[in-house]
Design a protein around this motif. Structure first.
Motif, short mmCIF file in Angstrom:
data_model
loop_
_atom_site.label_atom_id
_atom_site.label_comp_id
_atom_site.label_asym_id
_atom_site.label_seq_id
_atom_site.Cartn_x
_atom_site.Cartn_y
_atom_site.Cartn_z
N LEU A 11 0.80 -1.22 0.00
CA LEU A 11 0.00 0.00 0.00
C LEU A 11 0.85 1.29 0.00
O LEU A 11 0.57 2.22 -0.77
N PRO A 12 1.92 1.38 0.83
CA PRO A 12 2.72 2.62 0.81
C PRO A 12 3.29 2.92 -0.57
O PRO A 12 3.25 4.06 -1.03
N GLU A 13 3.76 1.86 -1.23
CA GLU A 13 4.33 2.04 -2.58
C GLU A 13 3.29 2.59 -3.56
O GLU A 13 3.55 3.50 -4.34
N ILE A 14 2.06 2.03 -3.45
CA ILE A 14 0.99 2.43 -4.37
C ILE A 14 0.57 3.88 -4.11
O ILE A 14 0.43 4.67 -5.05
N LEU A 15 0.48 4.23 -2.84
CA LEU A 15 0.06 5.59 -2.50
C LEU A 15 1.10 6.61 -2.98
O LEU A 15 0.75 7.69 -3.46
N THR A 16 2.38 6.23 -2.87
CA THR A 16 3.44 7.13 -3.34
C THR A 16 3.33 7.34 -4.85
O THR A 16 3.42 8.47 -5.35
N LEU A 17 3.09 6.24 -5.58
CA LEU A 17 2.96 6.33 -7.04
C LEU A 17 1.80 7.22 -7.44
O LEU A 17 1.92 8.09 -8.31
N VAL A 18 0.67 7.00 -6.78
CA VAL A 18 -0.54 7.75 -7.15
C VAL A 18 -0.38 9.22 -6.77
O VAL A 18 -0.71 10.12 -7.55
N SER A 19 0.19 9.46 -5.59
CA SER A 19 0.36 10.85 -5.15
C SER A 19 1.31 11.59 -6.09
O SER A 19 1.20 12.80 -6.30
N GLY A 20 2.27 10.84 -6.67
CA GLY A 20 3.21 11.43 -7.60
C GLY A 20 2.57 11.97 -8.85
O GLY A 20 3.19 12.76 -9.58
N THR A 21 1.35 11.59 -9.13
CA THR A 21 0.65 12.11 -10.32
C THR A 21 -0.08 13.42 -10.01
O THR A 21 -0.80 13.96 -10.85
N GLY A 22 0.08 13.90 -8.79
CA GLY A 22 -0.62 15.13 -8.39
C GLY A 22 -1.96 14.87 -7.76
O GLY A 22 -2.72 15.81 -7.50
N ALA A 23 -2.26 13.60 -7.49
CA ALA A 23 -3.57 13.26 -6.91
C ALA A 23 -3.59 13.59 -5.43
O ALA A 23 -2.55 13.58 -4.76
N ALA A 24 -4.80 13.90 -4.92
CA ALA A 24 -5.00 14.11 -3.48
C ALA A 24 -5.86 12.97 -2.97
O ALA A 24 -7.05 12.90 -3.28
N VAL A 25 -5.26 12.03 -2.22
CA VAL A 25 -6.00 10.85 -1.74
C VAL A 25 -6.58 11.15 -0.36
O VAL A 25 -5.84 11.49 0.56
N ARG A 26 -7.88 11.06 -0.26
CA ARG A 26 -8.52 11.34 1.03
C ARG A 26 -8.83 10.07 1.81
O ARG A 26 -8.86 10.05 3.02
N GLU A 27 -9.13 8.98 1.08
CA GLU A 27 -9.56 7.76 1.77
C GLU A 27 -9.06 6.54 1.01
O GLU A 27 -9.04 6.54 -0.23
N THR A 28 -8.68 5.51 1.75
CA THR A 28 -8.20 4.28 1.14
C THR A 28 -8.93 3.09 1.75
O THR A 28 -9.08 3.01 2.97
N THR A 29 -9.43 2.19 0.90
CA THR A 29 -10.13 0.99 1.38
C THR A 29 -9.52 -0.22 0.71
O THR A 29 -9.32 -0.23 -0.51
N VAL A 30 -9.24 -1.25 1.51
CA VAL A 30 -8.71 -2.50 0.95
C VAL A 30 -9.75 -3.60 1.20
O VAL A 30 -10.18 -3.80 2.34
N THR A 31 -10.15 -4.28 0.15
CA THR A 31 -11.14 -5.35 0.27
C THR A 31 -10.50 -6.65 -0.17
O THR A 31 -9.83 -6.70 -1.21
N ARG A 32 -10.74 -7.71 0.65
CA ARG A 32 -10.21 -9.03 0.31
C ARG A 32 -10.90 -9.54 -0.95
O ARG A 32 -11.99 -9.08 -1.28
N PRO A 33 -10.33 -10.49 -1.64
CA PRO A 33 -10.97 -11.00 -2.87
C PRO A 33 -12.40 -11.45 -2.60
O PRO A 33 -12.66 -12.17 -1.64
N SER A 34 -13.31 -10.98 -3.40
CA SER A 34 -14.73 -11.31 -3.20
C SER A 34 -15.45 -11.20 -4.53
O SER A 34 -14.88 -10.78 -5.54
N LEU A 35 -16.74 -11.56 -4.51
CA LEU A 35 -17.54 -11.42 -5.72
C LEU A 35 -17.60 -9.96 -6.14
O LEU A 35 -17.59 -9.63 -7.32
N GLU A 36 -17.68 -9.11 -5.12
CA GLU A 36 -17.78 -7.69 -5.42
C GLU A 36 -16.54 -7.19 -6.16
O GLU A 36 -16.63 -6.49 -7.17
#
Lengths: 406, 309
Positions: free
Chosen positions: B271-296
């Motif tokens: 997750l830290p790696e992903i957030l760094t990558l996304v933030s590097g695009t100029g994005a402002a991340v307010r909330e993060t949710t991780v869901t285990r593999p599911s039908l959804e």
């Protein structure tokens, strides 16, 4: 067959649970028939009520009002003493046909040959009965004037003797009685002309207009018309409830379902027809020449109307549109078909139209059955038409309902 | 058994069901999962004979619904999405009517009515008019009307929509009981948790097409055991796409200006790696949710949208 009977049973149970609606349908012919009885009177002889304020209390006044209680007049006139104020109020309320005010001194003025006046206040809401009372009063006053002139001299002698206390002497009474007798003998030639023999010829009795007979068959057809309209709307209730879709996917299918609904409707319509026929006999004393045939005919007419209105219902795009459409069809049919107004009261062009409406046609056949002239050929043709309508209409209704879902 | 082959249904040129094929077996609960408007009810309508398919065929046991409708329909029980009951009749009369509609009569019909009232927990309310029932009671009776004739195949079209939790649990138990008795159950729903808890096999439907089918395990396997990471905030979707495109084990599922969904293997560790990558695009991340593999998560990965949309 099982599904058809189950559907019919289910609908009859639902009708029974909605008993206010059922009562209303049954009540339509009874209610309208009852209203007709009230409006036109169960007794065919109308009665006039004459209110009298007799302020004179003389023999002349009593003779005048007593005349309304004699002979045939007694059968149509009720005389009741009142004060003027109360009499006027009751005239206003429509409780009486006329108020007669006999002023003080009327009797004395009549005997003296002086001008005397009476006041007759007529109820403006009535036409015939006050006129009868006025005409009768005119005749009585004319008669009183003739008698006064005939017996002017003896009356004057009795009046001249009024200073004497107690009864007049026997000699005066005997002489006046003898003069009365002579005057009567003298007038006999005019009053009882023996040369003229009055031959009374009874014309064939003209049948009085029978409101019950004229209106009641139409009321029965009208009740079936309204009931068929109401029952036909149930197809929309079934659609709204979702039970129509559920019925479509049963092995019996929607055709059997519709047939079952019509069977239940036919039973309910037949019940109302039977009650209506019994009520007609009871309320109007209508003799129905063939009650069984009348019942079968009414049941047949009812189910035909139900089939036709179901078809009209399903042709509409929505429940609201169906309601408007059905009303737009029902009201002209009711107006033209001889139910609201008898054919006898319609202009000829309207009669021609009305007799061509399904309910008008049904009404004519019903009247013929009631009168004992059932026209078997026309009834047979009609029965075939009804069967064709049920088969063809059922097919169209089924197709239309299927198109709602598929 | 239900056998659906290349089923297609069009309404005025609009394709509601497109080339749908599946088979549901006796004793099995087969789920049709999809968002509103995916074609679930249309599919059930074609199977039940309510709708006429534009193409394809449906067989109930060995009977073709189009060619042998009476034989096919007499083996089916339907529980429609909306409660379809006569509210002015008692529960008992409702059941009796539908029992007779499927050919039961006399004592047999009466026996089944009593049994079903007991099954759906309304034995003491059989003589009461349905209009006096609560929503949950009506739902249970609605279910009872579908099983009163002991069908071999039971079609349930979102039977728990708008049902209180207690009645829902009861209804799901009733469905399991039917399957346990050997009935082939076809169950449509847009509730993922319901499908996961109830169905032996599933087909996921979207825009009238089956986009995935199999057992729960098979479907989870298609997901590749990857977690679903959902980021909320403000994003440049194209920039985020470019930033993560070369990262191993990370796949863009959906990207929009306010939300980004990523399928990530072992997300909690990365997750830290992903957030760094996304933030590097100029994005402002307010909330993060991780869901285990599911039908959804599978559905989102397959369709790019939430199941409840």
């Amino acid at each position: 067959m099982r599904f058809l009977l189950a559907t019919a049973r289910k609908d009859l149970l639902r009708l029974r649970s909605d008993w206010p609606a059922l009562l209303l349908w049954i009540g339509i012919p009874l209610l309208v028939g009852g209203l007709l009885v009230l409006v036109f009177g169960g007794d065919s002889n109308p009665r006039a009520r004459l209110l009298v304020d007799d302020r004179d209390s003389s023999l002349a006044g009593r003779l005048l009002t007593g005349g309304f209680s004699q002979g045939p007049l007694a059968e149509i006139v009720d005389v009741e003493g009142v004060a003027t104020d109360e009499g006027l109020r009751r005239i206003e309320d429509g409780d009486a046909s006329a108020l007669l005010v006999i002023p003080e001194g009327f009797g004395a003025a009549l005997l003296d040959g002086r001008p005397a006046s009476l006041e007759l206040v007529k109820n403006p809401a009535q036409t015939i009965l006050p006129a009868i009372l006025e005409a009768t009063l005119d005749i009585e006053l004319e008669a009183a004037e003739v008698l006064r002139r005939l017996f002017d001299e003896p009356i004057a002698r009795i009046a001249a003797d009024e200073d004497r206390e107690g009864f007049p002497p026997d000699s005066l009474v005997a002489s006046v009685a003898a003069e009365f007798n002579r005057a009567g003998e003298g007038a006999r030639g005019w009053l009882l002309p023996p040369a003229i023999e009055l031959a009374t010829v009874e014309p064939p009795a003209e049948q009085a207009f029978d409101f019950g007979r004229a209106f009641f068959p139409g009321m029965l057809i009208l009740a079936l018309l309204f009931m068929a309209t109401g029952l036909s709307a149930d197809v929309w209730s079934e659609r709204r409830l979702g039970t129509l879709e559920r019925a479509i996917v049963t092995p019996g299918g929607v055709g059997t379902f519709v047939a079952g609904k019509w069977l239940a409707g036919a039973a309910a319509l037949a019940l109302v027809a039977a009650i209506g026929l019994v009520a007609g006999r009871w309320a109007f004393g209508i003799e129905i020449a063939n009650p069984a045939l009348a019942f079968v005919w009414l049941a047949l007419v009812g189910v035909a109307l139900l089939a036709a209105f179901t078809l009209v219902q399903v042709l509409a795009k929505s429940e609201r549109a169906a309601s408007v459409l059905v009303n737009a069809v029902t009201l002209p049919l009711a107006m033209l078909g001889g139910s609201f107004f008898p054919f006898e009261a319609m202009p000829s062009w309207m009669v021609a139209l009305g007799k061509a409406t399904p309910n008008g046609w049904a009404l004519l056949r019903l009247r013929a059955i009631v009168d004992g002239d059932p026209e078997p050929r026309l009834l047979a043709v009609s029965a075939i038409g009804v069967i064709a309508l049920l088969v063809g209409g059922g097919w169209l209704v089924t197709r239309r309902i299927r198109s709602w879902t598929s | 058994m239900i056998q659906v082959d290349e089923l297609r249904k069009e309404y005025d040129g609009v394709v509601a069901v497109d080339d749908v094929s599946f088979e549901a077996r006796p004793g099995e609960i087969f789920g049709l999962l999809g968002p509103n408007g995916a074609g679930k009810s249309t599919t059930i309508g074609c199977i039940s004979g309510l709708l006429t398919p534009t193409a394809g065929s449906v067989r109930i046991q060995q009977y073709d619904v189009a060619r042998e409708p009476v034989a096919a329909k007499s083996r089916m029980g339907i529980v429609p999405q909306e409660v379809a009951l006569y509210e002015d009749l008692p529960a008992e009369e409702n059941l009796r009517f539908w029992a007779e509609a499927y050919g039961l009569r006399g004592e047999r019909a009466a026996e089944r009515v009593r049994a079903v009232l007991d099954t759906v927990g309304l034995a003491d309310r059989g003589n009461d008019r349905v209009e006096t029932f609560s929503g949950g009671m009506k739902r249970r009776l609605n279910f009872g009307c579908g099983i009163v004739h002991e069908p071999e195949v039971l079609l349930l079209d979102e039977p728990t929509v708008g049902v209180d939790p207690q009645s829902r649990v009861r209804l799901l138990d009733l469905v399991r009981e039917q399957a346990g008795a050997g009935v082939c159950v076809l169950y449509t729903t847009h509730y993922m948790e319901e499908a996961e808890a109830l169905c032996d096999r599933l087909a996921i439907l979207d825009h009238g097409k089956i986009i995935a089918a199999g057992t729960l395990e098979e479907l989870r396997g298609k997901e590749g055991e990857r977690d679903l990471v959902r980021l909320s905030g403000s994003f440049d979707p194209e920039a985020v796409g470019r930033a993560v495109s070369d990262v191993e084990g990370v796949e863009i599922v959906a990207a929009g200006p306010e939300q980004v969904a990523l399928a990530v293997a072992a997300a909690s560790r990365r997750l830290p790696e992903i957030l760094t990558l996304v933030s590097g695009t100029g994005a402002a991340v307010r909330e993060t949710t991780v869901t285990r593999p599911s039908l959804e998560s599978l559905f989102i990965r397959l369709t790019g949208k939430e199941l409840r949309e």
